[in-house]
Design a protein around this motif. Structure first.
Motif, PDB file in Angstrom:
ATOM      1  N   LYS A 196       8.872  -2.219   6.229  1.00 28.72           N
ATOM      2  CA  LYS A 196       9.354  -1.587   4.993  1.00 28.72           C
ATOM      3  C   LYS A 196      10.765  -1.728   4.776  1.00 28.72           C
ATOM      4  O   LYS A 196      11.208  -2.350   3.669  1.00 28.72           O
TER       5      LYS A 196
ATOM      6  N   GLU B 219      -3.212   2.652   6.678  1.00 30.65           N
ATOM      7  CA  GLU B 219      -4.041   3.535   5.934  1.00 30.65           C
ATOM      8  C   GLU B 219      -4.405   4.804   7.073  1.00 30.65           C
ATOM      9  O   GLU B 219      -4.292   5.978   6.653  1.00 30.65           O
TER      10      GLU B 219
ATOM     11  N   TYR C 103       1.445   5.372   3.364  1.00 32.45           N
ATOM     12  CA  TYR C 103       1.516   4.924   1.992  1.00 32.45           C
ATOM     13  C   TYR C 103       2.841   4.581   1.496  1.00 32.45           C
ATOM     14  O   TYR C 103       2.942   3.816   0.528  1.00 32.45           O
ATOM     15  N   ASP C 104       3.843   5.056   2.285  1.00 34.43           N
ATOM     16  CA  ASP C 104       5.122   4.808   1.925  1.00 34.43           C
ATOM     17  C   ASP C 104       5.420   3.262   2.025  1.00 34.43           C
ATOM     18  O   ASP C 104       6.278   2.595   1.374  1.00 34.43           O
TER      19      ASP C 104
ATOM     20  N   ILE D 170       2.811   0.853   2.331  1.00 31.57           N
ATOM     21  CA  ILE D 170       2.166   0.198   1.552  1.00 31.57           C
ATOM     22  C   ILE D 170       2.670   0.224  -0.114  1.00 31.57           C
ATOM     23  O   ILE D 170       2.692  -0.873  -0.758  1.00 31.57           O
ATOM     24  N   ASP D 171       3.328   1.334  -0.505  1.00 27.02           N
ATOM     25  CA  ASP D 171       4.094   1.097  -1.866  1.00 27.02           C
ATOM     26  C   ASP D 171       5.045   0.332  -1.765  1.00 27.02           C
ATOM     27  O   ASP D 171       5.426  -0.458  -2.884  1.00 27.02           O
ATOM     28  N   THR D 172       5.947   0.180  -0.885  1.00 29.06           N
ATOM     29  CA  THR D 172       6.932  -0.611  -0.623  1.00 29.06           C
ATOM     30  C   THR D 172       6.876  -2.293  -0.839  1.00 29.06           C
ATOM     31  O   THR D 172       6.871  -2.927  -1.491  1.00 29.06           O
TER      32      THR D 172
ATOM     33  N   SER E 218       3.929  -3.163  -1.837  1.00 25.44           N
ATOM     34  CA  SER E 218       3.303  -3.563  -2.964  1.00 25.44           C
ATOM     35  C   SER E 218       4.407  -3.898  -4.028  1.00 25.44           C
ATOM     36  O   SER E 218       3.758  -4.685  -5.063  1.00 25.44           O
ATOM     37  N   ARG E 219       5.493  -3.843  -4.135  1.00 21.11           N
ATOM     38  CA  ARG E 219       6.466  -4.388  -5.135  1.00 21.11           C
ATOM     39  C   ARG E 219       6.645  -5.709  -4.973  1.00 21.11           C
ATOM     40  O   ARG E 219       7.602  -6.295  -5.581  1.00 21.11           O
TER      41      ARG E 219
ATOM     42  N   PHE F 147      -3.658  -2.497  -1.657  1.00 17.96           N
ATOM     43  CA  PHE F 147      -2.298  -2.913  -2.596  1.00 17.96           C
ATOM     44  C   PHE F 147      -2.696  -3.197  -3.801  1.00 17.96           C
ATOM     45  O   PHE F 147      -1.835  -3.248  -4.750  1.00 17.96           O
TER      46      PHE F 147
END
Length: 165
Positions: free
Chosen positions: A25, A51, A56-57, A59-61, A63-64, A111
Motif C-alpha cells: 500500500k 480478502e 480492502y484498503d 485492495i482499493d489502493t 486498484s488505482r 481488483f
C-alpha cells in the motif's frame, strides 16, 4: 530531446507477514504522490489473503494502479516449471490453465479488472503459458529474468508482447 518511457512493476507476493500488506500500500501511495502509476503483479494467494485479512484498503489502493497476475501460488511446490516438465505440449498448456486459473479469478474478482500482464514467479518461465495468456486476454508478459529476450527490447512471443530485464 528523446522521450524516455519507464515501466514500474512490482511483485505483490509476500503472504507470510501482514506488514507486507502495508508495504504494498505504501509503495502504491508513493507512486501516486509522484503522479506515477505502476503495475502491481498480484499473486492469487496474496489476493485471497488480503480478502481474508479484510484489507480492502490495500485492495482499493492497489486498484488505482495497473494490475498484473503473478501466478496462483508463487513459491509453493511444485513450481510451474516443475509441474510442467514431464508433460507434453498440450498436457502442459492444459495443466498451466488448470493450476493457475484459480489465482487469476481471485485477482479479477477482488481488483475488478482483467490483468494487463503476467509474470512468472522467479525462474519459472514456461512457453506453455502463452496460449493460455491469449485465451485469458492477457496481452503482455513482464519478466525480470532473461530466459527469452531480444537485446533487452520488447518483442512478440506466442502472440503476447514481452519485456525482459
Amino acid at each position: 530531446m528523446a522521450t524516455v518511457y519507464v515501466l514500474f512493476w512490482f511483485d505483490v507476493e509476500d503472504c507470510t507477514v501482514p506488514q507486507s500488506d502495508d508495504a504494498a500500500k505504501r509503495l502504491a501511495l508513493i507512486l501516486e504522490r509522484h503522479n506515477a502509476r505502476g503495475t502491481m503483479k498480484i499473486v492469487g494467494q496474496k489476493a485471497r489473503i488480503l480478502e481474508q485479512r479484510v484489507r480492502y484498503d490495500v485492495i482499493d489502493t492497489l486498484s488505482r494502479h495497473d494490475i498484473g497476475f503473478h501466478s496462483n501460488w508463487h513459491g509453493l511446490r511444485p513450481q510451474i516449471a516443475e509441474y510442467l516438465a514431464p508433460l507434453d505440449w498440450d498436457e502442459g498448456v492444459a495443466e498451466f490453465e488448470r493450476r493457475e486459473e484459480p489465482g487469476l479469478e481471485a485477482v479479477r474478482r477482488l481488483f475488478g479488472v482483467n490483468p494487463s500482464t503476467y509474470g512468472q514467479p522467479g525462474p519459472n518461465w514456461a512457453p506453455q503459458a502463452f496460449p493460455v495468456l491469449r485465451k485469458w486476454d492477457i496481452p503482455t508478459y513482464v519478466s525480470g529474468f532473461g530466459y527469452v529476450g531480444l537485446n533487452c527490447q520488447p518483442f512478440w512471443y506466442g502472440g503476447v508482447l514481452c519485456t525482459s530485464h
